[in-house]
Design an enzyme around this catalytic site. Structure first.
Site, PDB file in Angstrom:
ATOM      1  N   SER A  98       0.840  -1.198   0.000  1.00 44.62           N
ATOM      2  CA  SER A  98       0.000   0.000   0.000  1.00 44.62           C
ATOM      3  C   SER A  98       0.870   1.242   0.000  1.00 44.62           C
ATOM      4  CB  SER A  98      -0.903   0.019   1.239  1.00 44.62           C
ATOM      5  OG  SER A  98      -1.583   1.254   1.375  1.00 44.62           O
ATOM      6  N   TYR A 148      -2.238  -0.668  10.439  1.00 41.78           N
ATOM      7  CA  TYR A 148      -2.302  -1.155   9.059  1.00 41.78           C
ATOM      8  C   TYR A 148      -1.056  -0.721   8.290  1.00 41.78           C
ATOM      9  CZ  TYR A 148      -4.020  -1.449   4.202  1.00 41.78           C
ATOM     10  OH  TYR A 148      -4.176  -1.706   2.859  1.00 41.78           O
TER      11      TYR A 148
END
Length: 290
Positions: free
Chosen positions: A184, A197
């Site tokens: 990501s 995350y």
């Protein structure tokens, strides 16, 4: 004729909405585009056998559809609560003339992760491409409010599951095979509300770079895709409805991406066209820098 990327998809934000985790496509408004009507295959993965974790919806579904249209048989893993989405993905794989294998379970369970690989190999006769895409995220107002149970859920899903499945897959991979991890932009440009995350996504980048060095001599490539803001069911399930009207608006292209815009990156990295690409992180971010 070239298409203007700034206006190819929805240019405004998204209406406030909320779903319980893990989120379903049918309840996501507007419905994400997974390339169902647009992706055209060219036989680039003919005869390949792929396992995609989190393949029921979002980026995983778009990748599954693209792989099937490129000639691959596809197994997908997903949570049991996502059966509806998984069956829909399987129908698109079937329509492409390829075999779909549905393997529900929880990536936090080591036994499931290990059996996932063996069941894929049994069903498809082998494994050529492993896409480690399953992930969990939740909005964090502050570090003080981050419980150990939630931290454990994020780390076990995003990191432990990734390692367990990759480890189980290695004996079945041969020269020409590849592993692709969905990292990501959060690995490089973390949002404070996604602190845990983002930590896992940064760790995945280190995992990819180290594993690529381990496996290079065996002819197995390892790469990552780093998506930016992509409209998937995970977004309305992240418990930040107030952010949705602005979701993706801060990219240079001025909009959020769609899962269909990620699939070609996975096809490229899985195919022979990327035969000299390993240890790479491919950004698909609408122009946001890593």
């Amino acid at each position: 004729m070239p298409v203007d990327p700034a206006t190819r998809y929805r240019t405004e934000g998204f209406p406030p909405q909320h779903q319980e985790q893990p989120g379903l496509t049918s309840r996501t408004e507007p419905r994400p585009d997974h390339g169902e009507e647009s992706y055209v295959g060219h036989g680039r993965l003919q005869g390949y056998r792929a396992l995609i974790t989190g393949g029921d919806s979002g980026i995983g579904r778009a990748t599954a559809i693209a792989f099937a249209r490129e000639g691959a048989d596809v197994a997908i893993s997903y949570l049991p609560e996502e059966q509806e989405d998984a069956e829909d993905t399987a129908r698109w794989i079937d329509r492409a003339g390829q075999r779909a294998v549905l393997l529900p379970g929880d990536a936090r369970d080591e036994a499931y992760c290990t059996s996932l690989v063996s069941r894929t190999v049994d069903a498809l006769g082998g494994l050529d491409v492993l896409v480690l895409n399953a992930a969990y995220q939740e909005n964090r107002d502050s570090l003080e409010d981050l419980s150990t149970d939630e931290l454990d859920r994020v780390f076990r899903t995003n990191l432990y599951g990734t390692v367990w499945i990759a480890r189980a897959a290695l004996p079945h991979l041969s020269a020409g095979s590849s592993i692709i991890v969905t990292s990501s932009i959060q690995a490089f440009n973390p949002s404070p509300q996604l602190i845990d995350y983002a930590m896992t996504k940064a760790a995945q980048v280190a995992f990819v770079k180290a594993l690529a060095q381990q496996l290079g001599g065996r002819g197995i490539r390892v790469n990552a895709v780093a998506p930016g803001p992509i409209w998937t069911p995970l977004i309305p399930a992240t418990n930040w409805p107030e952010k949705l009207p602005e979701f993706g608006q801060d990219t240079p292209l001025g909009r959020a991406g769609q899962p269909a815009e990620l699939a070609p990156a996975y096809v490229y990295l899985a195919s022979d066209a990327a035969s000299y690409v390993s240890g790479a992180v491919l950004p698909v971010t609408g122009g946001k820098g890593l």
